[in-house]
Design an enzyme around this catalytic site. Structure first.
Site, PDB file in Angstrom:
ATOM      1  NE  ARG A 190     -13.433   9.493  -8.117  1.00 41.03           N
ATOM      2  CZ  ARG A 190     -12.841   9.993  -9.197  1.00 41.03           C
ATOM      3  NH1 ARG A 190     -13.392   9.861 -10.384  1.00 41.03           N
ATOM      4  NH2 ARG A 190     -11.702  10.648  -9.094  1.00 41.03           N
ATOM      5  CB  SER A 191     -12.513   5.454  -1.304  1.00 43.01           C
ATOM      6  OG  SER A 191     -12.484   6.847  -1.181  1.00 43.01           O
TER       7      SER A 191
ATOM      8  NE  ARG B  40       1.047  -2.187  -9.323  1.00 41.64           N
ATOM      9  CZ  ARG B  40       0.679  -2.614 -10.529  1.00 41.64           C
ATOM     10  NH1 ARG B  40       0.332  -3.878 -10.708  1.00 41.64           N
ATOM     11  NH2 ARG B  40       0.673  -1.799 -11.543  1.00 41.64           N
TER      12      ARG B  40
ATOM     13  CG  HIS C 258       0.927  -7.807  -8.741  1.00 44.96           C
ATOM     14  ND1 HIS C 258       0.559  -6.640  -9.369  1.00 44.96           N
ATOM     15  CD2 HIS C 258       0.148  -8.778  -9.268  1.00 44.96           C
ATOM     16  CE1 HIS C 258      -0.423  -6.903 -10.233  1.00 44.96           C
ATOM     17  NE2 HIS C 258      -0.683  -8.192 -10.183  1.00 44.96           N
TER      18      HIS C 258
ATOM     19  N   GLY D 121     -12.926   8.367   2.676  1.00 43.70           N
ATOM     20  CA  GLY D 121     -12.630   9.783   2.890  1.00 43.70           C
ATOM     21  C   GLY D 121     -13.383  10.325   4.087  1.00 43.70           C
ATOM     22  CB  SER D 122     -16.992  10.605   4.807  1.00 45.91           C
ATOM     23  OG  SER D 122     -17.457   9.256   4.741  1.00 45.91           O
TER      24      SER D 122
ATOM     25  CB  SER E 124     -11.421  14.404  -7.775  1.00 47.14           C
ATOM     26  OG  SER E 124     -12.586  14.024  -8.465  1.00 47.14           O
TER      27      SER E 124
ATOM     28  CD  GLU F 138     -12.624  10.018  -4.933  1.00 50.87           C
ATOM     29  OE1 GLU F 138     -13.680  10.043  -4.290  1.00 50.87           O
ATOM     30  OE2 GLU F 138     -12.510  10.511  -6.075  1.00 50.87           O
TER      31      GLU F 138
ATOM     32  CG  ASP G 162       0.883   3.183  -7.101  1.00 53.67           C
ATOM     33  OD1 ASP G 162       0.477   2.024  -6.871  1.00 53.67           O
ATOM     34  OD2 ASP G 162       0.564   3.813  -8.127  1.00 53.67           O
TER      35      ASP G 162
END
Length: 187
Positions: free
Chosen positions: A46-47, A57, A60, A87-88, A151, A154, A162
């Site tokens: 997920r990371s 982005r 972009h 994360g880890s 979660s 992430e 962003d």
């Protein structure tokens, strides 16, 4: 059903994380991004999905950018930068990638939960975010969460990426409308 209630709890949790970061923590990363000839990014799980969205982005915003492992990624050079998200900070594939980048002489930026992790130690730029990971023992940056596994970390990565994009938009004087001109049109 408690969807609304869970959403409120998630937002409260992430809002509490904002108080634990400082603008100055991101100066080196922003400078590296602005000065890089090419930006390489990688993460796992997920990371990895979060960092791919960040790469999109940056594209972009007119940066030359690649996600490591894509067939179209160019040859890396010393004036590029590698951004790793873990994360880890111990994901074996990313640690191996960091060692490879060190041999090339590539600057490495790491976004992690653990400033003492292997990736953090291999990186010249380290961004430590609050959150939890089931892969690591709690440290000062780890924050208990009611959410499963990593979660909260992430989700916060998405928000941080962003926010970095918004800062880069401001620095480069680029509008959302201008960015949209770089949006894929073969979909």
């Amino acid at each position: 059903m408690r969807i609304q209630s869970f959403t409120q709890r998630i937002l409260q949790e992430l809002s509490s994380y904002v108080e634990r970061i400082q603008d100055e923590d991101f100066v080196e990363l922003l400078t590296a991004i602005q000065q890089a000839r090419h930006i390489f990014l990688s993460g796992a799980g997920r990371s990895g999905l979060c960092v791919q969205a960040f790469a999109n982005r940056l594209l972009h915003l007119n940066f030359r950018v690649s996600v490591v492992g894509e067939i179209t990624a160019p040859h890396a050079q010393k004036d590029d930068v590698l951004i790793l998200a873990s994360g880890s900070g111990e994901t074996p594939r990313l640690v191996a990638l960091a060692h490879q980048a060190k041999r090339i002489g590539l600057p490495i930026a790491c976004i992690t939960l653990d400033s003492h992790s292997t990736l953090a130690q291999l990186s010249s730029i380290v961004i430590v975010l609050p959150g939890t990971s089931p892969k690591r023992q709690p440290t000062a940056s780890f924050t208990p969460s009611f959410q499963p596994m990593g979660s909260a970390y992430e989700q916060f990565c998405f928000l941080i990426y962003d926010a970095i994009v918004l800062e880069l938009m401001d620095q480069r004087k680029i509008t959302s409308e201008q960015m949209f001109q770089n949006h894929a049109n073969l979909e």
